[in-house]
Design a protein around this motif. Structure first.
Motif, PDB file in Angstrom:
ATOM      1  N   GLU A 186      -6.235   9.245 -14.849  1.00  0.00           N
ATOM      2  CA  GLU A 186      -5.676   7.762 -13.983  1.00  0.00           C
ATOM      3  C   GLU A 186      -5.620   6.604 -14.638  1.00  0.00           C
ATOM      4  N   GLN A 187      -6.477   6.262 -15.804  1.00  0.00           N
ATOM      5  CA  GLN A 187      -6.854   5.452 -16.651  1.00  0.00           C
ATOM      6  C   GLN A 187      -5.269   4.850 -16.934  1.00  0.00           C
ATOM      7  N   LYS A 188      -4.655   5.893 -17.665  1.00  0.00           N
ATOM      8  CA  LYS A 188      -3.663   6.010 -18.551  1.00  0.00           C
ATOM      9  C   LYS A 188      -2.268   5.540 -18.025  1.00  0.00           C
ATOM     10  N   LYS A 189      -2.176   6.449 -16.466  1.00  0.00           N
ATOM     11  CA  LYS A 189      -1.451   6.194 -16.072  1.00  0.00           C
ATOM     12  C   LYS A 189      -1.142   4.794 -15.264  1.00  0.00           C
ATOM     13  N   LEU A 190      -2.580   4.134 -15.293  1.00  0.00           N
ATOM     14  CA  LEU A 190      -2.681   2.692 -14.704  1.00  0.00           C
ATOM     15  C   LEU A 190      -1.940   1.738 -15.283  1.00  0.00           C
ATOM     16  N   GLU A 191      -1.831   1.808 -16.388  1.00  0.00           N
ATOM     17  CA  GLU A 191      -2.084   1.034 -18.187  1.00  0.00           C
ATOM     18  C   GLU A 191      -0.579   1.215 -17.617  1.00  0.00           C
ATOM     19  N   ARG A 192       0.699   2.497 -17.549  1.00  0.00           N
ATOM     20  CA  ARG A 192       2.026   2.070 -17.658  1.00  0.00           C
ATOM     21  C   ARG A 192       2.142   2.058 -16.961  1.00  0.00           C
ATOM     22  N   TRP A 193       1.705   2.146 -15.782  1.00  0.00           N
ATOM     23  CA  TRP A 193       2.431   1.251 -14.459  1.00  0.00           C
ATOM     24  C   TRP A 193       1.761  -0.046 -14.717  1.00  0.00           C
ATOM     25  N   GLN A 194       0.565  -0.871 -14.870  1.00  0.00           N
ATOM     26  CA  GLN A 194       0.936  -2.443 -15.211  1.00  0.00           C
ATOM     27  C   GLN A 194       2.122  -2.706 -16.033  1.00  0.00           C
ATOM     28  N   ALA A 195       1.972  -2.371 -17.090  1.00  0.00           N
ATOM     29  CA  ALA A 195       3.291  -2.073 -18.344  1.00  0.00           C
ATOM     30  C   ALA A 195       4.471  -2.669 -17.660  1.00  0.00           C
ATOM     31  N   ILE A 196       4.938  -1.191 -16.428  1.00  0.00           N
ATOM     32  CA  ILE A 196       6.138  -1.798 -15.890  1.00  0.00           C
ATOM     33  C   ILE A 196       6.033  -2.992 -15.262  1.00  0.00           C
ATOM     34  N   ALA A 197       4.598  -3.098 -14.326  1.00  0.00           N
ATOM     35  CA  ALA A 197       4.745  -5.237 -13.618  1.00  0.00           C
ATOM     36  C   ALA A 197       5.199  -5.984 -14.277  1.00  0.00           C
ATOM     37  N   THR A 198       4.337  -5.564 -15.611  1.00  0.00           N
ATOM     38  CA  THR A 198       4.726  -7.025 -16.896  1.00  0.00           C
ATOM     39  C   THR A 198       5.840  -7.205 -17.017  1.00  0.00           C
ATOM     40  N   PHE A 211       0.928  -1.162  -0.044  1.00  0.00           N
ATOM     41  CA  PHE A 211       0.603   0.220   0.198  1.00  0.00           C
ATOM     42  C   PHE A 211       1.091   1.109   0.034  1.00  0.00           C
ATOM     43  N   GLN A 212       1.217   2.074  -1.375  1.00  0.00           N
ATOM     44  CA  GLN A 212       1.962   2.383  -1.799  1.00  0.00           C
ATOM     45  C   GLN A 212       1.829   4.189  -1.327  1.00  0.00           C
ATOM     46  N   GLY A 213       1.943   5.026  -0.524  1.00  0.00           N
ATOM     47  CA  GLY A 213       1.404   6.221  -0.130  1.00  0.00           C
ATOM     48  C   GLY A 213       1.854   6.994  -1.504  1.00  0.00           C
ATOM     49  N   LEU A 214       0.731   7.674  -2.611  1.00  0.00           N
ATOM     50  CA  LEU A 214       0.991   7.942  -4.170  1.00  0.00           C
ATOM     51  C   LEU A 214       2.271   9.289  -4.052  1.00  0.00           C
ATOM     52  N   PRO A 215       3.168   8.877  -4.577  1.00  0.00           N
ATOM     53  CA  PRO A 215       4.227   9.692  -4.282  1.00  0.00           C
ATOM     54  C   PRO A 215       4.443  10.568  -5.856  1.00  0.00           C
ATOM     55  N   LYS A 216       5.254  11.548  -6.129  1.00  0.00           N
ATOM     56  CA  LYS A 216       5.495  12.420  -7.231  1.00  0.00           C
ATOM     57  C   LYS A 216       5.942  12.630  -8.222  1.00  0.00           C
ATOM     58  N   LYS A 217       5.752  12.808  -8.904  1.00  0.00           N
ATOM     59  CA  LYS A 217       6.694  13.065 -10.268  1.00  0.00           C
ATOM     60  C   LYS A 217       6.877  10.770 -10.763  1.00  0.00           C
ATOM     61  N   ASP A 218       8.067  10.700 -10.911  1.00  0.00           N
ATOM     62  CA  ASP A 218       8.210   8.978 -11.173  1.00  0.00           C
ATOM     63  C   ASP A 218       8.601   7.956 -10.671  1.00  0.00           C
ATOM     64  N   LYS A 219       8.694   8.623  -9.062  1.00  0.00           N
ATOM     65  CA  LYS A 219       8.513   7.857  -8.340  1.00  0.00           C
ATOM     66  C   LYS A 219       7.821   6.638  -7.966  1.00  0.00           C
ATOM     67  N   MET A 220       6.984   6.822  -8.837  1.00  0.00           N
ATOM     68  CA  MET A 220       5.762   5.184  -8.364  1.00  0.00           C
ATOM     69  C   MET A 220       6.583   3.913  -9.514  1.00  0.00           C
ATOM     70  N   GLU A 221       6.671   4.505 -10.861  1.00  0.00           N
ATOM     71  CA  GLU A 221       7.124   3.830 -11.384  1.00  0.00           C
ATOM     72  C   GLU A 221       8.627   2.885 -10.828  1.00  0.00           C
ATOM     73  N   LEU A 222       9.167   3.365 -10.405  1.00  0.00           N
ATOM     74  CA  LEU A 222      10.545   2.908  -9.794  1.00  0.00           C
ATOM     75  C   LEU A 222      10.456   2.390  -8.678  1.00  0.00           C
ATOM     76  N   ILE A 223       8.922   2.144  -8.343  1.00  0.00           N
ATOM     77  CA  ILE A 223       8.263   1.624  -6.100  1.00  0.00           C
ATOM     78  C   ILE A 223       7.986   0.122  -7.517  1.00  0.00           C
ATOM     79  N   ILE A 224       7.452   0.461  -8.349  1.00  0.00           N
ATOM     80  CA  ILE A 224       6.483  -0.729  -8.584  1.00  0.00           C
ATOM     81  C   ILE A 224       7.360  -2.123  -9.413  1.00  0.00           C
ATOM     82  N   GLN A 225       8.447  -0.960 -10.464  1.00  0.00           N
ATOM     83  CA  GLN A 225       9.399  -2.245 -11.060  1.00  0.00           C
ATOM     84  C   GLN A 225       9.720  -2.474  -9.663  1.00  0.00           C
ATOM     85  N   LYS A 226      11.022  -2.166  -8.633  1.00  0.00           N
ATOM     86  CA  LYS A 226      11.570  -3.211  -8.000  1.00  0.00           C
ATOM     87  C   LYS A 226      10.542  -3.478  -7.145  1.00  0.00           C
TER      88      LYS A 226
END
Length: 252
Positions: free
Chosen positions: A123-135, A81-96
């Motif tokens: 939000e939907q566009k961001k979520l698709e990006r996050w899921q692609a990073i997880a995949t 459960f990750q507190g929503l960070p700013k900029k692209d930090k979420m992408e790094l968090i998801i990947q690692k």
């Protein structure tokens, strides 16, 4: 060997049909030939060891040689459960986090979050990006499943979801006692579901910590240093991964 993922419907008896962008990758990037071996995962915890049987313009057909339960998944399902960070930090968090074995990532809107996702389309566009990073991270690290990245939820909803888990841990800079923290961490063995709450850049609001304690969650210390939001989750995930896999090996 190279790893690829398919939907369960692409598995038919003793053959698997690979479609989409992986076809071009296999044929033109990796330049694989008939008879070469590869591993195909159904994303649900089963690995299929295969050999390439045939090619067409849009498909690669593989014969199943052997199938096994994946050995790369943790015995416990960990929910971040990750507190929503700013900029692209979420992408790094998801990947690692995916590389470290997380089962699901849930972005949470907390009181001190700087970042806001207001428009549904964004939000939907961001979520698709996050899921692609997880995949992508799941493929790179040989995961047996592709972890899900959920849409942003409120702190209230996050608390409710985490109550369904066996244990929920909240790393908090004001938590005291490394001995107690160690005791909590070592208790994760044989827990089937574990939640981790990580605050945003501004940290947890006092009221949020109180609500977490009221829900029965355990606050722990990660040491004397204050960690960034993109570091804290990965630190506790690393600790839990090591603890779970060590205890599992000893138990065997």
């Amino acid at each position: 060997m190279h790893w690829f993922y398919v939907e369960h419907g692409q598995i038919n008896g003793q053959t698997i049909t690979i479609t989409g962008s992986d076809v071009n990758h296999i044929k033109n990037v990796l330049r694989m030939q008939k008879g070469e071996k590869l591993v195909i995962c159904d994303g649900q915890g089963t690995d299929y060891y295969c050999s390439i049987a045939d090619f067409s313009q849009n498909e690669v057909i593989a014969n199943i040689l052997e199938m096994n339960d994946t050995e790369t998944e943790l015995d416990s399902k960990i929910y971040l459960f990750q507190g929503l960070p700013k900029k692209d930090k979420m992408e790094l968090i998801i990947q690692k986090a995916v590389e470290l074995g997380v089962h699901e990532v849930i972005p949470v809107s907390m009181k001190r979050c700087v970042a806001k996702i207001e428009e549904k389309k964004k939000e939907q566009k961001k979520l698709e990006r996050w899921q692609a990073i997880a995949t992508s991270a799941a493929k790179q690290s040989g995961r047996g499943i592709i972890p899900k990245v959920q849409g942003v939820i409120s702190y209230k909803d996050a608390l409710q979801k985490a109550k369904e888990l066996e244990l929920t841990i909240v790393p908090y800079e004001q938590a005291v006692g490394m001995a107690e923290s160690k005791k909590i961490v070592t208790s994760v063995y044989k827990k089937k579901s574990i939640g981790i709450f990580i605050g945003p850049e501004g940290g947890f609001d006092d009221a949020e910590i109180e609500k977490a304690k009221e829900a029965g969650f355990s606050t722990i210390s990660l040491g004397k240093r204050i960690l960034r939001t993109e570091t804290a989750g990965l630190a506790i995930l690393s600790i839990l991964m090591f603890q779970i896999e060590t205890e599992n090996e000893i138990g065997e």
